[in-house]
Scaffold this active site. Structure first.
Site, PDB file in Angstrom:
ATOM      1  N   ARG A   1      54.128  45.308  19.154  1.00 50.94           N
ATOM      2  CA  ARG A   1      53.599  44.105  19.813  1.00 50.94           C
ATOM      3  C   ARG A   1      54.504  43.653  20.957  1.00 50.94           C
ATOM      4  O   ARG A   1      54.022  43.104  21.958  1.00 50.94           O
ATOM      5  CB  ARG A   1      53.392  42.981  18.796  1.00 50.94           C
ATOM      6  CG  ARG A   1      52.262  43.256  17.816  1.00 50.94           C
ATOM      7  CD  ARG A   1      51.878  42.015  17.031  1.00 50.94           C
ATOM      8  NE  ARG A   1      53.005  41.422  16.331  1.00 50.94           N
ATOM      9  CZ  ARG A   1      53.489  41.854  15.164  1.00 50.94           C
ATOM     10  NH1 ARG A   1      52.925  42.898  14.561  1.00 50.94           N
ATOM     11  NH2 ARG A   1      54.509  41.253  14.592  1.00 50.94           N
ATOM     12  N   ASP A   2      55.810  43.859  20.830  1.00 51.33           N
ATOM     13  CA  ASP A   2      56.699  43.583  21.963  1.00 51.33           C
ATOM     14  C   ASP A   2      56.280  44.414  23.176  1.00 51.33           C
ATOM     15  O   ASP A   2      56.333  43.951  24.323  1.00 51.33           O
ATOM     16  CB  ASP A   2      58.149  43.928  21.599  1.00 51.33           C
ATOM     17  CG  ASP A   2      58.794  42.888  20.701  1.00 51.33           C
ATOM     18  OD1 ASP A   2      58.285  41.759  20.636  1.00 51.33           O
ATOM     19  OD2 ASP A   2      59.817  43.205  20.072  1.00 51.33           O
TER      20      ASP A   2
ATOM     21  N   HIS B   1      64.904  45.773  11.397  1.00 49.44           N
ATOM     22  CA  HIS B   1      64.256  45.113  10.264  1.00 49.44           C
ATOM     23  C   HIS B   1      65.046  45.479   9.009  1.00 49.44           C
ATOM     24  O   HIS B   1      64.526  46.078   8.073  1.00 49.44           O
ATOM     25  CB  HIS B   1      62.783  45.524  10.160  1.00 49.44           C
ATOM     26  CG  HIS B   1      61.851  44.362  10.211  1.00 49.44           C
ATOM     27  ND1 HIS B   1      60.750  44.227   9.416  1.00 49.44           N
ATOM     28  CD2 HIS B   1      61.883  43.226  10.958  1.00 49.44           C
ATOM     29  CE1 HIS B   1      60.129  43.093   9.682  1.00 49.44           C
ATOM     30  NE2 HIS B   1      60.800  42.479  10.626  1.00 49.44           N
TER      31      HIS B   1
ATOM     32  N   GLY C   1      67.719  45.059  24.133  1.00 55.00           N
ATOM     33  CA  GLY C   1      68.237  45.448  22.829  1.00 55.00           C
ATOM     34  C   GLY C   1      68.057  44.381  21.783  1.00 55.00           C
ATOM     35  O   GLY C   1      67.270  43.428  21.943  1.00 55.00           O
ATOM     36  N   ASN C   2      68.797  44.537  20.730  1.00 54.93           N
ATOM     37  CA  ASN C   2      68.681  43.685  19.554  1.00 54.93           C
ATOM     38  C   ASN C   2      70.047  43.628  18.891  1.00 54.93           C
ATOM     39  O   ASN C   2      70.797  44.609  18.934  1.00 54.93           O
ATOM     40  CB  ASN C   2      67.625  44.272  18.606  1.00 54.93           C
ATOM     41  CG  ASN C   2      67.523  43.519  17.290  1.00 54.93           C
ATOM     42  OD1 ASN C   2      68.120  43.918  16.296  1.00 54.93           O
ATOM     43  ND2 ASN C   2      66.769  42.455  17.258  1.00 54.93           N
TER      44      ASN C   2
ATOM     45  N   HIS D   1      69.972  35.462  14.297  1.00 55.14           N
ATOM     46  CA  HIS D   1      68.953  36.464  14.583  1.00 55.14           C
ATOM     47  C   HIS D   1      68.237  36.180  15.899  1.00 55.14           C
ATOM     48  O   HIS D   1      67.921  37.103  16.652  1.00 55.14           O
ATOM     49  CB  HIS D   1      67.951  36.502  13.427  1.00 55.14           C
ATOM     50  CG  HIS D   1      66.920  37.575  13.553  1.00 55.14           C
ATOM     51  ND1 HIS D   1      67.190  38.903  13.330  1.00 55.14           N
ATOM     52  CD2 HIS D   1      65.601  37.517  13.884  1.00 55.14           C
ATOM     53  CE1 HIS D   1      66.100  39.618  13.508  1.00 55.14           C
ATOM     54  NE2 HIS D   1      65.118  38.799  13.846  1.00 55.14           N
TER      55      HIS D   1
ATOM     56  N   GLU E   1      55.727  34.068   9.558  1.00 52.32           N
ATOM     57  CA  GLU E   1      55.826  35.267  10.395  1.00 52.32           C
ATOM     58  C   GLU E   1      54.734  36.276  10.030  1.00 52.32           C
ATOM     59  O   GLU E   1      54.964  37.486  10.012  1.00 52.32           O
ATOM     60  CB  GLU E   1      57.230  35.867  10.273  1.00 52.32           C
ATOM     61  CG  GLU E   1      58.304  34.933  10.817  1.00 52.32           C
ATOM     62  CD  GLU E   1      59.715  35.478  10.728  1.00 52.32           C
ATOM     63  OE1 GLU E   1      59.874  36.676  10.394  1.00 52.32           O
ATOM     64  OE2 GLU E   1      60.660  34.710  10.981  1.00 52.32           O
ATOM     65  N   SER E   2      53.560  35.751   9.730  1.00 52.96           N
ATOM     66  CA  SER E   2      52.408  36.616   9.476  1.00 52.96           C
ATOM     67  C   SER E   2      52.236  37.566  10.648  1.00 52.96           C
ATOM     68  O   SER E   2      52.404  37.194  11.811  1.00 52.96           O
ATOM     69  CB  SER E   2      51.139  35.772   9.302  1.00 52.96           C
ATOM     70  OG  SER E   2      51.314  34.825   8.269  1.00 52.96           O
TER      71      SER E   2
ATOM     72  N   TYR F   1      71.598  34.816  18.909  1.00 51.62           N
ATOM     73  CA  TYR F   1      72.748  35.695  19.200  1.00 51.62           C
ATOM     74  C   TYR F   1      74.023  34.874  19.418  1.00 51.62           C
ATOM     75  O   TYR F   1      74.799  35.133  20.335  1.00 51.62           O
ATOM     76  CB  TYR F   1      72.472  36.563  20.430  1.00 51.62           C
ATOM     77  CG  TYR F   1      71.390  37.597  20.275  1.00 51.62           C
ATOM     78  CD1 TYR F   1      70.647  37.704  19.102  1.00 51.62           C
ATOM     79  CD2 TYR F   1      71.086  38.467  21.308  1.00 51.62           C
ATOM     80  CE1 TYR F   1      69.645  38.659  18.964  1.00 51.62           C
ATOM     81  CE2 TYR F   1      70.087  39.433  21.186  1.00 51.62           C
ATOM     82  CZ  TYR F   1      69.367  39.511  20.008  1.00 51.62           C
ATOM     83  OH  TYR F   1      68.385  40.460  19.872  1.00 51.62           O
TER      84      TYR F   1
END
Length: 756
Positions: free
Chosen positions: A118-119, A97, A552-553, A34, A315-316, A37
């Protein structure tokens, strides 16, 4: 959580000792698929990511793009030069997600929205638009509907509460997502040259400041959880890995971030997402070739007795890490207090290792992490995986074929092609008063009024004496799993051309793209072969479109007991046009008598095949994927094709436009019909009604000759007449179907009707 043996050996060799428990957990998460990569990065070099418009490309929290001046907004990006761009920037990013949304659809989807927002903020931008592309199992399955309803509710709740409009996206239903839905969310932000921030730490001696919600134990191990197949008991066993969002805290954080940027207090920033504080802070300093020294006891917490690993990896949500000059720390704390946010000075930027100290309940602190930041953030070895090239199906059409009426009705009523009004009516798509083209059309258009200048419009008005014209920002996102399951490479190329055609239908030309590449378990050669196919297809098509892919992701291991998902290359595309008005995807009844319907674009209406079409999904059978335009077709290939379609859409004689995609012409025409305006269309054969070759527009025009002239070498086919009876009449040889507006509305309303 455990570090794999092969990685453990590398870490021991690098450190010269056994890693601490906190170090091992950090390496496991930051070296996970994740975050690192490991299986996909070797393929991603296929994407071209440079251009005069690209200010910040791949590798940061979001890409940053310079907007053209209004007078150059209609010009294809390849024909502009650097002087055509101003100092107004947009940010663009996308993330997935997927696993969290299966385990907890509401919170999983909601926190996906929060993360991509937030990103955007971490680049010094204010979020102005969201797009979501969603993929679920068959709509007739109870589990799929549960996930669908929960995900849409989570997106709408979070987006509405933070005041960022969700203006577009896509929804697809396919059996391959029964055990693993996909939730891909993109965000656009607005900034300028002076406000730009990056995630590259600047200088030793600066402070690291954590602003936002308190740190809890939610989301522990989320990065590693997202890097493995979903187990049968994932809904219960993996729930602690799903974050819990607080949109009202996020709204305060958005406004606080704006104040911090306004006062030039932020030297660099990173949002806390995957791998939490450990991921954000180590990546921040690693990008600057620096280190850090963190005091984990200084982190403001909402739960007692948290240990070092929990503080680092939780990861709050609603948290940002800022690099701040020492003399500005008090002002940052004061602004955080104004917006009722927690604020902690958690450490310093150094020129050494990434070091974390922790005391907890003990009297003295001890060093729990001491590693090279770059090795932690970027040292994961890449995977060299075998792949098998996928095969394409032979032609095996259904026998006997259904009547035209049965086929048209089944395709119009298919959940993937039916109206998504039930979805987008839950989103506040007008907050911020920028949304010029609303959801339900081919592309959204956002009004970027900051680009309205005296230089581009000396009189302060447009040629008609109306409002001044700035840059209209067109947005589209989505993928078609039927296409990419049938032929991954060709299907991904079609996804790129389809999104570009969506922009062109509203008169816009592409500026840049980001992608969310979703696949199954890459350790399976056939799955990895399909994933490689979508990467190459998307990369080749975007290069042919002269559209840089700027970020990207990647989301792999979307595999479950139900099997792997179809390879799914969600593309989010951003484009520009001068002005904010565009032809709608609805026929104009007032000009029915003096207008015609034309099909403009790639290929011949009767020249395609049916592979990956909704027609075959409804009726059975297989076929090769429709032939796509070659990059060399025409003087500029796909880029010229899209530019010509956009010019047709902008022409003064054009009254309505709609692209041909899912469901083919049958669905496009049904979507164009209104209560008053209808269409009377004749097609040469059945394939012409249902093939889904992208790069084509249905155009209502009062000047067919002008459209043909603009189209140039592109085929232009006369489809028929616009009528004033609010009905669709479609003829193929001796077979015909007639549907009035009420019947079409009933067929297209299957989702709203079933979920009412």
């Amino acid at each position: 959580m455990s570090l794999p043996d092969s990685d453990h050996e590398l870490v021991v060799a690098e450190l010269g000792r056994e890693p601490t428990a906190a170090e091992a957990a950090l390496f496991e998460n930051l070296w996970s698929e994740h975050c690192a990569y490991r299986s996909s990065r070797p393929l991603l070099s296929a994407f071209e990511s440079e251009g005069d418009q690209v200010v910040v490309g791949p590798g940061d929290d979001a890409a940053v793009l310079a907007l053209p001046d209004p007078e150059a907004a209609d010009v294809p990006a390849a024909d502009r030069d650097a002087d055509d761009y101003g100092d107004q920037y947009v940010t663009f990013g996308v993330e997935s997600h997927n696993h969290p949304s299966f385990v907890d659809p509401f919170d999983g989807a909601a926190t996906g929205v929060g993360g991509i927002v937030r990103d955007t903020m971490s680049m010094g931008a204010y979020p102005i638009a969201l797009l979501d592309s969603l993929y679920f199992g068959g709509f007739d399955r109870e589990r799929s509907r549960y996930l669908f309803e929960g995900v849409v509710e989570g997106i709408s709740h979070y987006g509405n509460c933070i005041g960022v409009p969700t203006v577009g996206g896509s929804v697809a239903f396919h059996g391959g997502y029964e055990g693993n839905p996909l939730v891909n969310v993109a965000c656009v932000g607005l900034t300028n040259e002076e406000r730009l921030v990056t995630a590259t730490a600047q200088e030793p001696g600066n402070k690291l400041v954590l602003v936002g919600n308190g740190t809890g134990r939610d989301g522990l191990g989320g990065a590693s959880f997202a890097s493995e197949d979903l187990a049968e008991d994932a809904e219960t066993e993996d729930r602690p890995a799903v974050q819990v969002g607080d949109p009202y805290a996020e709204k305060r954080l958005i406004e606080c971030n704006e104040a911090l940027v306004d006062e030039d207090l932020v030297l660099s920033a990173r949002d806390l997402g995957a791998a939490g504080l450990g991921g954000a802070s180590s990546e921040l300093v690693a990008k600057g070739g620096l280190g850090a020294r963190l005091d984990l006891d200084s982190v403001h917490q909402r739960e007692p007795s948290m240990n070092a690993m929990e503080i680092l990896l939780a990861e709050s949500q609603e948290r940002m890490c800022y690099e701040v000059a020492p003399e500005d720390v008090d002002r940052v704390a004061a602004l955080a207090d104004r917006f009722d946010l927690g604020c902690s000075v958690i450490g310093d930027v150094t020129d050494g290792n990434y070091v974390c100290e922790f005391a907890g309940d003990d009297e003295e602190s001890e060093v729990v992490v001491d590693v090279d930041a770059e090795y932690l953030a970027d040292g994961a070895p890449m995977n060299d995986l075998p792949s098998e090239a996928p095969t394409q199906p032979d032609r095996d059409l259904p026998e006997p074929e259904p009547s035209l009426e049965e086929a048209v009705e089944s395709v119009i009523a298919a959940p993937s092609t039916a109206s998504k009004r039930w979805v987008y009516r839950q989103y506040d798509h007008e907050v911020g008063v920028r949304t010029a083209m609303k959801p339900g059309d081919d592309a959204a258009i956002m009004a970027i009024r900051e680009t309205e200048t005296e230089e581009s419009d000396p009189e302060g008005e447009d040629a008609d004496g109306g409002d001044p014209e700035g840059v209209g920002l067109a947005l589209s996102s989505g993928a078609n799993p039927n296409w990419t399951e049938t032929a991954p490479y060709e299907g991904a190329r079609a996804v790129a051309l389809e999104n570009a055609t969506n922009l062109a239908a509203k008169g816009a030309v592409p500026l840049a793209a980001v992608d969310c590449l979703n696949g199954g378990n890459p350790e399976k050669p056939d799955v990895y072969g399909g994933f490689k196919g979508i990467v190459d297809g998307l990369a080749d098509a975007c290069a042919d479109l002269d559209t840089p892919v700027v970020g990207g992701n990647v989301s792999l291991y979307n595999d479950s007991v139900e099997g792997p998902i179809p390879p799914t290359p969600t593309l989010a595309l951003i484009g520009t046009r001068k002005g904010y008005d565009a032809p709608p995807a609805a026929l104009d009844v007032d000009r029915a008598s003096d207008s015609e319907l034309l099909l403009v674009g790639a290929g011949d209406a009767d020249g395609g095949a049916l592979g990956g079409s909704e027609y075959l999904a409804q009726t059975g059978g297989t076929d090769r994927f429709p032939a796509l335009p070659d990059a060399e077709e025409g003087p500029g290939g796909l880029a010229d094709l899209v530019a010509s379609l956009a010019a047709v859409a902008r022409h003064e004689s054009t009254l309505a436009t709609h692209d041909v995609s899912d469901g083919g012409l049958a669905v496009a025409l049904a979507e164009l019909v209104t209560d008053e305006a209808g269409a009377d269309v004749t097609l040469p054969d059945r394939v012409a009604a249902f093939e889904e070759t992208p790069g084509r527009l249905v155009v209502q025009t009062t000047d067919p000759e002008a459209v043909a002239e603009i189209a140039g070498d592109l085929p232009v086919l006369r489809l028929g007449e616009v009528t004033a009876d609010g009905a669709l009449s479609l003829s193929v040889g001796d077979d015909a179907v007639a549907l009035d507006a009420d019947a079409i509305r009933d067929l297209r309303g299957v989702i709203e009707r079933e979920l009412a």
